[in-house]
Design an enzyme around this catalytic site. Structure first.
Site, PDB file in Angstrom:
ATOM      1  N   ASP A 192       0.062   3.757   6.192  1.00 47.21           N
ATOM      2  CA  ASP A 192      -0.773   3.792   4.994  1.00 47.21           C
ATOM      3  C   ASP A 192       0.048   3.469   3.754  1.00 47.21           C
ATOM      4  O   ASP A 192       1.177   2.989   3.840  1.00 47.21           O
ATOM      5  CB  ASP A 192      -1.403   5.181   4.843  1.00 47.21           C
ATOM      6  CG  ASP A 192      -2.610   5.372   5.753  1.00 47.21           C
ATOM      7  OD1 ASP A 192      -3.039   4.382   6.369  1.00 47.21           O
ATOM      8  OD2 ASP A 192      -3.113   6.497   5.841  1.00 47.21           O
ATOM      9  N   LYS A 241      -4.526   1.813   3.140  1.00 46.24           N
ATOM     10  CA  LYS A 241      -5.547   2.810   2.855  1.00 46.24           C
ATOM     11  C   LYS A 241      -5.361   3.392   1.455  1.00 46.24           C
ATOM     12  O   LYS A 241      -5.058   4.564   1.256  1.00 46.24           O
ATOM     13  CB  LYS A 241      -5.485   3.930   3.887  1.00 46.24           C
ATOM     14  CG  LYS A 241      -5.780   3.463   5.299  1.00 46.24           C
ATOM     15  CD  LYS A 241      -7.245   3.237   5.519  1.00 46.24           C
ATOM     16  CE  LYS A 241      -7.973   4.549   5.548  1.00 46.24           C
ATOM     17  NZ  LYS A 241      -9.420   4.365   5.747  1.00 46.24           N
TER      18      LYS A 241
END
Length: 469
Positions: free
Chosen positions: A249, A271
């Site tokens: 992420d 993300k």
């Protein structure tokens, strides 16, 4: 780094040591651990060096030292005991093109001698670039305690069996084999003194390909913690070092990926709040596909995978596909943020209930029920709630007027650029704006039990206090 750590091939190469007393003997002891030829240039030798020369372990020369004395050397150590002589000898050695170490004079060193943990052929070198040798020795002591004395013998056995393993096992199976050797039964047998049993077990495993490891793919959901490299767990580091592919992420300190195997594939899945480069469905499908190809996969998530990490969606898909999945917990943001404040999430007699919630759901920013129904003795830790701050401020002023609430804000907890702030509820939006806090932040709303019994004299207190790390 000002210095670059590297291991030199020493077999058959020449090392020259200038000096015949204790400092020269120290360097001789070190180099004699290798297969290098050691030449001592000195008029006289102390008893230790004299004994080494008599045994033929070093070559002693008393001839005049010139530039030619240092030709074709792998290393030169200068330890005459006189700073002026050392400097002159340093100039001669450099003129001959040698790599030089002048004892106790770091500014004249091309190479700095590290502290060494020797488990030949396993060698660990610890250096501080000459700034703190005492610290290097302390680290060496800790490592000496950590690694068993026979570890090098096990490594040497593995080296002798590498060719046989390469002939019989695939690359993936070989990685699994050596992981089993150094993590499980063979290493335990070696530690207990059962070297023959361990060797037989490894050879059988190479012949049969059976050593208790799953050769199929698997997925580990690893919590990276708040993002700082030193706040990931030891198990998380181990999974990174075993991974074939890592999906990660928005890690604000990407140095954490340095903990992974160098040849592991790294894939950023982006993300970021409000800007999801990869939809969750695509990430989940990719994890399944990689594991089905036999890959050992790490899904590296900020914080803890089980707290607002969408792990359930990934776990269900992996289990439905028959893929082994493991959760490796991490330090969640609320704990990291409280630590940054120097506070505990709970406090005897004040805070007996902690709620972890979010101000950002699938349908947008919201004021969670735990804020609407806030009670004395509660602490609400709000994730991803900066976008809901104005609504939270308005709701609390409406439903809890005059309530002695404490508001704490931590942005980028435990990372570079960390900001901590405290304010009254009425100043929440203003405080966030003043410090340009937009995304990565935890909001704490606390209602201590004793504070609910009496009004707070806010007139004598500053309304906003801020500290930046």
């Amino acid at each position: 780094m000002k210095t670059f750590p590297m291991f030199l091939q020493m077999a058959g190469r020449r090392v020259v040591i200038v000096g015949g007393q204790e400092q020269a003997a120290q360097k001789a002891r070190l180099i004699l651990k290798t297969e290098a030829e050691v030449v001592i240039l000195a008029q006289t030798l102390d008893p230790e060096l004299s004994s080494l020369a008599a045994e033929g372990r070093v070559v002693h020369k008393t001839t005049r030292i010139t530039r030619e004395s240092f030709r074709n050397c792998a290393l030169v150590f200068i330890a005459s005991g006189c700073p002026g002589v050392d400097m002159a000898l340093h100039a001669l050695a450099k003129a001959a093109g040698a790599v030089v170490n002048v004892v106790d004079q770091p500014h004249l060193c091309d190479a700095i001698t590290p502290s060494i943990v020797d488990r030949d052929p396993v060698v660990i070198a610890i250096g501080t670039e000459g700034t703190a040798p005492v610290l290097a020795r302390q680290i060496k002591t800790r490592l000496e305690e950590l690694f068993e004395p026979r570890l090098g013998d096990l490594a040497a056995l593995a080296g002798r069996l590498r060719t046989a393993a390469a002939a019989r096992l695939s690359q993936r199976a070989r990685r699994d084999l050596w992981r089993w050797v150094f993590n499980e039964t063979p290493r335990r047998l070696f530690v207990s003194g059962a070297e023959r049993e361990a060797a037989k077990l490894i050879k059988t495993a190479i012949e049969t390909g059976d050593f208790g490891e799953r050769h199929g793919g698997s997925v580990s959901l690893v919590g990276a913690g708040p993002g700082a490299k030193d706040l990931i767990t030891l198990r998380g580091v181990q999974r990174l070092q075993e991974a074939d592919v890592i999906y990660y992420d928005r890690l604000l300190e990407t140095e954490i990926l340095d903990l992974a195997r160098r040849d592991a594939e790294r894939i950023y899945v982006g993300k970021a709040p409000g800007c999801h480069s990869w939809p969750q469905e695509k990430i989940t499908q990719t994890l399944v596909a990689a594991a089905r190809r036999g890959k050992r996969v790490v899904r590296l998530k900020c914080g803890d995978p089980g707290i607002f990490g969408r792990s359930t969606e990934e776990i269900r898909a992996l289990e439905a596909s028959g893929i082994p999945v493991e959760i490796v917990p991490g330090v969640t943001a609320a704990c990291a943020a409280a630590a940054a404040l120097g506070e505990s999430l709970t406090e005897r007699g004040e805070i007996d209930t902690v709620t972890l919630t979010t101000g950002h759901r699938q349908d947008g920013f919201v004021v969670p029920d735990s804020v609407r129904n806030l009670r004395p003795g509660a602490c609400v830790a709000l994730y991803m709630a900066v976008g809901a701050a104005r609504d939270i401020e308005a709701r609390l002023q409406k439903t809890h007027p005059g309530t002695p609430l404490q508001v704490r804000i931590v942005a980028k907890a435990q990372r570079k650029g960390q900001i901590t702030a405290s304010c009254e509820v009425a100043d929440l939006t203003e405080t966030l704006a003043d410090h340009q806090i937009e995304g990565a932040a935890i909001l704490f709303i606390r209602w201590p039990l004793t504070k609910s019994l009496a009004a707070i004299d806010t007139q004598s207190q500053p309304r906003i206090s801020v500290s930046a790390k």
